[in-house]
Write a protein that holds these residues in place. Structure first.
Motif, PDB file in Angstrom:
ATOM      1  N   SER A 267     -12.465 -49.310  17.403  1.00  0.00           N
ATOM      2  CA  SER A 267     -10.621 -48.851  17.064  1.00  0.00           C
ATOM      3  C   SER A 267     -11.485 -48.117  15.908  1.00  0.00           C
ATOM      4  CB  SER A 267     -10.095 -50.151  15.727  1.00  0.00           C
ATOM      5  OG  SER A 267     -10.144 -51.627  16.657  1.00  0.00           O
ATOM      6  N   PRO A 268      -9.824 -46.819  16.459  1.00  0.00           N
ATOM      7  CA  PRO A 268      -9.929 -45.785  15.516  1.00  0.00           C
ATOM      8  C   PRO A 268     -10.220 -45.527  14.149  1.00  0.00           C
ATOM      9  CG  PRO A 268      -7.856 -46.369  17.115  1.00  0.00           C
ATOM     10  CD  PRO A 268      -8.237 -47.404  16.658  1.00  0.00           C
ATOM     11  N   GLU A 269     -11.263 -44.883  13.607  1.00  0.00           N
ATOM     12  CA  GLU A 269     -11.752 -44.783  12.734  1.00  0.00           C
ATOM     13  C   GLU A 269     -10.171 -44.642  11.354  1.00  0.00           C
ATOM     14  OE1 GLU A 269     -14.820 -41.976  11.392  1.00  0.00           O
ATOM     15  OE2 GLU A 269     -16.051 -42.888  13.599  1.00  0.00           O
TER      16      GLU A 269
ATOM     17  N   TYR B 297      -5.236 -49.543  20.997  1.00  0.00           N
ATOM     18  CA  TYR B 297      -6.137 -49.162  20.284  1.00  0.00           C
ATOM     19  C   TYR B 297      -7.378 -49.870  20.032  1.00  0.00           C
ATOM     20  CZ  TYR B 297      -1.834 -46.598  18.861  1.00  0.00           C
ATOM     21  OH  TYR B 297      -0.536 -45.317  18.815  1.00  0.00           O
TER      22      TYR B 297
ATOM     23  N   ALA C 211      -3.181 -45.718  12.939  1.00  0.00           N
ATOM     24  CA  ALA C 211      -2.982 -45.592  14.412  1.00  0.00           C
ATOM     25  C   ALA C 211      -2.444 -44.445  15.061  1.00  0.00           C
ATOM     26  CB  ALA C 211      -2.929 -46.818  14.856  1.00  0.00           C
TER      27      ALA C 211
ATOM     28  N   GLN D 278      -1.881 -41.931  14.635  1.00  0.00           N
ATOM     29  CA  GLN D 278      -2.589 -40.335  14.222  1.00  0.00           C
ATOM     30  C   GLN D 278      -3.588 -40.003  14.806  1.00  0.00           C
ATOM     31  OE1 GLN D 278      -2.538 -39.579  10.194  1.00  0.00           O
ATOM     32  NE2 GLN D 278      -1.211 -41.188   9.433  1.00  0.00           N
ATOM     33  N   THR D 279      -3.809 -41.475  16.187  1.00  0.00           N
ATOM     34  CA  THR D 279      -5.460 -41.059  16.565  1.00  0.00           C
ATOM     35  C   THR D 279      -5.219 -39.561  17.739  1.00  0.00           C
ATOM     36  OG1 THR D 279      -5.231 -43.801  16.418  1.00  0.00           O
ATOM     37  CG2 THR D 279      -6.617 -42.374  18.163  1.00  0.00           C
TER      38      THR D 279
ATOM     39  N   TYR E 219      -9.285 -39.514  21.994  1.00  0.00           N
ATOM     40  CA  TYR E 219      -9.979 -40.858  21.829  1.00  0.00           C
ATOM     41  C   TYR E 219      -9.594 -41.340  23.701  1.00  0.00           C
ATOM     42  CZ  TYR E 219      -9.483 -45.713  20.398  1.00  0.00           C
ATOM     43  OH  TYR E 219      -9.905 -47.071  20.767  1.00  0.00           O
TER      44      TYR E 219
END
Length: 397
Positions: A45-47, A239, A281, A283-284, A288
């Motif tokens: 998952s996005p940090e 995500y 998320a 703002q991923t 990515y």
């Protein structure tokens, strides 16, 4: 003894999860099980989403608004505008507990008991469950593996329309087939729902996962069907946040949103922490998704290449999502899937498949087909297909 409801008895089991007891028994015996049965990505998952939950300033974990946080819905609307759905605003969005709840809200808002909904099959298995829960009848349009699950002529939909028809539902790109609707197909569907005054529901949760340079076309980009269009969306696969259970119902039809909000109020609110993660998320960074699509494209190509080495099978090659349907040289895929878990292994390893019959509403369709989710790494995919190959050599119906 009190009796269970007819509706409860008619609720179908998930073809994705019904074999879990067999898998658990295989694990208990010390076997390694490669799970090709469920679309649970192994991508991180996005940090930025995970950090938003770790570093928060909440003193009270309170209810949110029933339709979801206003700030979050404003940002979701900006996301839609980013791919051409320029008319979408925050008030056109209800945040739901996963895409599943969005579908239930949509069914409950636009259909009564015994109404009909037209769905191309095979389709996401839980559509069967949602229709039973809502008392709605599915009218299927069958596509075939022989032509890669391409839709029959869109005009075939019109032959199925009756006075009870309220909507057409598509999954784009498709689960379980990975089929990607062309812009021309979307436009033809738009003409049909306008002509017959129907709703067009599009489950677009795999929107980002498109391969081979093809383009995705949302029903939200179609002019003239604003009052007909309902989009189902989710953060789960986009995500790799399946456990967040955050989805959206999106429509410019104010009566649809007003009605769906009543259902949202009845369940109070979507989960607060999950909304915080999902808002972050958005703002991923683009890289990515570039890496994720590159990885899934590689896995798809590898899976198809390895499967083609097995004699006697047919493969539906996907253009989107991360699933494919495979037809096996057997009679009953469910019995084969059970046998794989209970009676077969290669050096202590076996695979778990999703029997495809549960992705149809028509009886006796897909009995010898399975859905494979290519959400495992390269080594695991190669091992999994080799196990399948060896199993088919010795399996007897």
């Amino acid at each position: 003894m009190p009796s269970i409801s007819k509706k409860g008895n008619n609720m179908p089991e998930s073809p994705i999860r019904k074999l879990v007891p067999y898998s658990e028994k295989a694990h208990a015996l010390g076997k390694t099980v490669y799970h090709l049965n469920i679309g649970q990505p192994d991508i991180k998952s996005p940090e930025i989403a995970m950090d938003a939950v770790k570093i928060h300033s909440l003193d009270v974990l309170a209810y949110s608004r029933s339709e979801g946080s206003h700030d979050y819905r404003v940002k979701i609307a900006e996301y839609y505008k980013g791919f051409g759905a320029t008319q979408i605003e925050a008030e056109d969005i209800i945040v739901t507990t996963g895409g599943s709840e969005a579908l239930l809200f949509a069914f409950g808002s636009i259909m009564d008991v015994d109404d009909e909904i037209i769905i191309p099959e095979p389709f996401y298995a839980n559509y069967n469950g949602f229709s039973v829960a809502s008392g709605v009848n599915i009218v299927p349009v069958i596509s075939k593996i022989e032509n890669n699950f391409a839709l029959p002529p869109i005009e075939e939909f019109e032959k199925l329309i009756s006075p009870k028809t309220k909507a057409i539902l598509i999954c784009n790109p498709g689960n379980p087939t990975g089929y990607l609707y062309s812009k021309e197909e979307i436009q033809k569907l738009a003409e049909i729902v306008k002509k017959h005054d129907l709703f067009l529901i599009a489950d677009e949760v795999y929107r980002e996962f498109i391969y081979d340079g093809k383009k995705f076309h949302s029903i939200l980009q179609e002019k003239g069907i604003e009052q007909h269009a309902i989009v189902i969306d989710s953060v789960s696969k986009r995500y790799s946040m399946c456990g967040a259970r955050i989805g959206y119902l999106v429509s410019k039809n104010k009566e649809v949103i007003k009605t769906a909000l009543k259902y949202a109020q009845a369940r109070l609110s979507p989960p607060t922490f999950a909304q915080i993660a999902s808002e972050a998320a958005l703002q991923t960074p683009a890289y990515y998704f570039e890496e994720v699509i590159k990885e899934y494209s590689h896995r798809r190509n590898l899976l198809i290449e390895e499967l083609r080495k097995i004699e006697g099978i047919k493969i539906g090659v996907p253009n989107g999502a991360f699933y494919c349907i495979v037809e096996l040289p057997i009679k009953n895929a469910e019995e084969f899937a059970k046998w794989l878990l209970s009676d077969f292994d290669v050096d202590g390893e076996t695979v778990m498949l999703a029997p495809a019959a549960g992705f149809y509403s028509s009886p006796n369709e897909g009995l010898n087909q399975v859905r494979i989710a290519y959400v495992l790494n390269e080594e695991s995919l190669i091992k999994s297909v080799n196990i399948l190959k060896e199993a088919l050599k010795v399996y007897k119906d």
